[in-house]
Enzyme design. Structure first.
Site, PDB file in Angstrom:
ATOM      1  CB  THR A  44      -1.055   0.079   1.141  1.00 49.44           C
ATOM      2  OG1 THR A  44      -0.389   0.272   2.407  1.00 49.44           O
ATOM      3  CG2 THR A  44      -1.926  -1.153   1.205  1.00 49.44           C
ATOM      4  CE  LYS A  48      -0.191   6.698   9.021  1.00 47.35           C
ATOM      5  NZ  LYS A  48      -0.611   7.113  10.366  1.00 47.35           N
ATOM      6  CB  THR A  70     -10.182   3.522  10.565  1.00 47.28           C
ATOM      7  OG1 THR A  70      -9.327   4.407  11.290  1.00 47.28           O
ATOM      8  CG2 THR A  70      -9.862   3.599   9.079  1.00 47.28           C
ATOM      9  CB  SER A  73      -8.972  11.232   3.608  1.00 45.89           C
ATOM     10  OG  SER A  73      -8.006  12.086   4.182  1.00 45.89           O
ATOM     11  CE1 TYR A 110      -5.004  -2.732  -2.495  1.00 44.54           C
ATOM     12  CE2 TYR A 110      -5.027  -0.693  -1.260  1.00 44.54           C
ATOM     13  CZ  TYR A 110      -4.411  -1.549  -2.157  1.00 44.54           C
ATOM     14  OH  TYR A 110      -3.212  -1.200  -2.714  1.00 44.54           O
ATOM     15  CG  ASP A 205       1.161  18.464  16.778  1.00 48.59           C
ATOM     16  OD1 ASP A 205       1.381  18.429  15.558  1.00 48.59           O
ATOM     17  OD2 ASP A 205       1.143  17.439  17.489  1.00 48.59           O
ATOM     18  CB  SER A 298       6.965   7.517   6.409  1.00 49.07           C
ATOM     19  OG  SER A 298       6.835   8.805   5.860  1.00 49.07           O
TER      20      SER A 298
END
Lengths: 311, 311
Positions: A44, A48, A70, A73, A110, A205, A298
């Site tokens: 994918t 993640k 979940t 987006s 999927y 943050d 990532s």
């Protein structure tokens, strides 16, 4: 929390053991040895998938039969959909009505169920509440969840095995799932490895939370790193606060430049949320001189045509 | 010509043993098993480094001291420059005056001497003649040369080792260096492997040469595959004529679509001259059903901004 080899074993046969790439030109420029862990080549197209797979594998038969839901987006939505499809678990993904068609297609391919919600936090919460009033599926959040963090840890675990003598590991910080998992893996498997976070200056943050010592949330910050808009959660914040060496802030301009440069040099598609780790090392060049530095790329999910016409 | 293990050993420690990538989604779509050999991750971003390195390693000390020269605005120029830099051999590259700055920079960064020539074959030949009148450097052509072909063979050799049970191997055809090398490697190391060439329909000199049985040359054909504009040479033609299973022609449109699709699916940068191999398999889907198919992704050198604003 204590990450152990059996946690890795749980997902080992279900994920891609992603390769580690080096590049002599980049090493020369930076006077350091860089080791890029290619989660863009994960199933994918992002890390993640590791967390999604771990979380679903942990479910008992009863929970599996009820399915999961979940709100995402992006990469977590696609990863959970694909992991569910592989394991035969029904996945529902709540997405904003104005979702970009490329991202929607990433999830739909999927065979997940899609629910469209009004944009913003409130719209999503309403959609979730409505969903739960008629269904019993389990909610799998994108990062603030023990099993997600333990799944993400598998990337740093593999990198430590592939390159045992690293001095630093640079990871992007969004909601903190990958950063927390990496810290936990380092604590068990290479305790001298310093984990450093890279965060967009426009979505700082985590940096602010570290500075003030309390969890600060930003609402939909404006950054090209769509994977790093989330704020830390009450699970990921303390792990990061206690375990991270530093958080480096990076400008939008430097992130975009790094992404284009890595495309040309590494010959791989890297999304802005990933390129940020290289931008951070470049900005703090002297600190990494003569060091062995791991960088987790990532993900590589990117609408190339849109990106190169916009930036 | 007989390619042997010691030919591989000569370059083994000087090149990247490039990874082989699979993708479950693509396999499902094509009902075949595809194995992508990632020469885009080779040093200098293309398989050309293999041939350049082999050719320079074969030189005796006297020739090394005199330096080498080549004519190439593309991957061979950069590869030879870099191989020369690594081995301490002076490299001169003759490039057209109107060379694109990205390509020029690719060559210059490896400290090669640059000579600008008028565009077209004649301009290059004049520049070469002028160069040789005052220098004794050896000319290393881009493909029609025994050592270049033997160097390029190392990619197919590695792939055969990495995936011993392949039925087909698809390679792009330009000047025929990679195709000839792949055929020679298959003859020695997997004689049941069928090597298939993929060639732009707009630059079909190899296809026409096969059809007519004699070497046909095209002058600067109009194709997006800048790596495949060259015509076969008198060394590569007979190897291809006697050893290739088939040559598949692909339209410009199909090449561009394949490139964009592979970017999204494989998360890697692949130049049009490489994406053509996937376009060929897609076009002849039924022929490859239930087969194990190797594809050499020959390179990833691409001006992304230009590409995505043009196409």
């Amino acid at each position: 929390m204590n990450y152990q080899y059996q946690d890795y074993q749980l997902v080992q046969d279900h994920i891609v053991q992603t390769p580690v790439i080096s590049n002599a030109d980049l090493d020369k420029e930076l006077k350091a040895q860089l080791f890029f862990k290619c989660e863009n080549l994960q199933c994918t197209g992002s890390f993640k998938y590791r967390g999604a797979m771990y979380a679903l594998l942990k479910l008992d038969a009863g929970s599996r039969a009820k399915g999961v839901v979940t709100v995402s987006s992006g990469n977590h939505g696609a990863a959970l959909a694909r992991a569910g499809q592989t394991l035969g678990i029904q996945v529902t993904v709540i997405v904003p009505k104005d979702i970009n068609p490329v991202k929607l297609n990433n999830i739909q391919q999927y065979s997940a169920e899609i629910i469209f919600a009004d944009s913003g936090m409130q719209g999503r919460q309403e959609a979730l509440a409505q969903f739960f009033s008629c269904q019993q599926a389990l909610f799998i959040p994108p990062y603030n969840h023990h099993d997600i963090v333990f799944g993400q840890a598998s990337s740093a675990y593999e990198l430590i095995e592939q390159q045992p003598d690293l001095d630093y590991l640079i990871v992007p910080i969004g909601g903190g799932g990958l950063a927390s998992g990496s810290i936990l893996a380092a604590q068990t498997f290479n305790s001298r490895l310093k984990v450093v976070g890279a965060e967009p200056a426009n979505a700082d943050d985590a940096f602010q939370s570290m500075l003030t010592g309390k969890l600060i949330e930003h609402n939909n910050p404006d950054t090209v790193c769509d994977g790093l808009k989330a704020s830390l959660g009450d699970l990921t914040f303390p792990i990061i606060r206690d375990g991270i060496e530093d958080i480096m802030l990076v400008s939008e301009q430097d992130i975009i430049a790094a992404m284009k440069y890595l495309h040309q040099k590494l010959k791989m598609l890297i999304e802005p949320s990933s390129a940020i780790v290289y931008a951070a090392v470049l900005k703090h060049k002297q600190r990494f001189e003569n060091k062995k530095v791991g960088l987790i790329l990532s993900g590589g999910n990117l609408d190339l045509e849109k990106f190169y016409s916009d930036c």
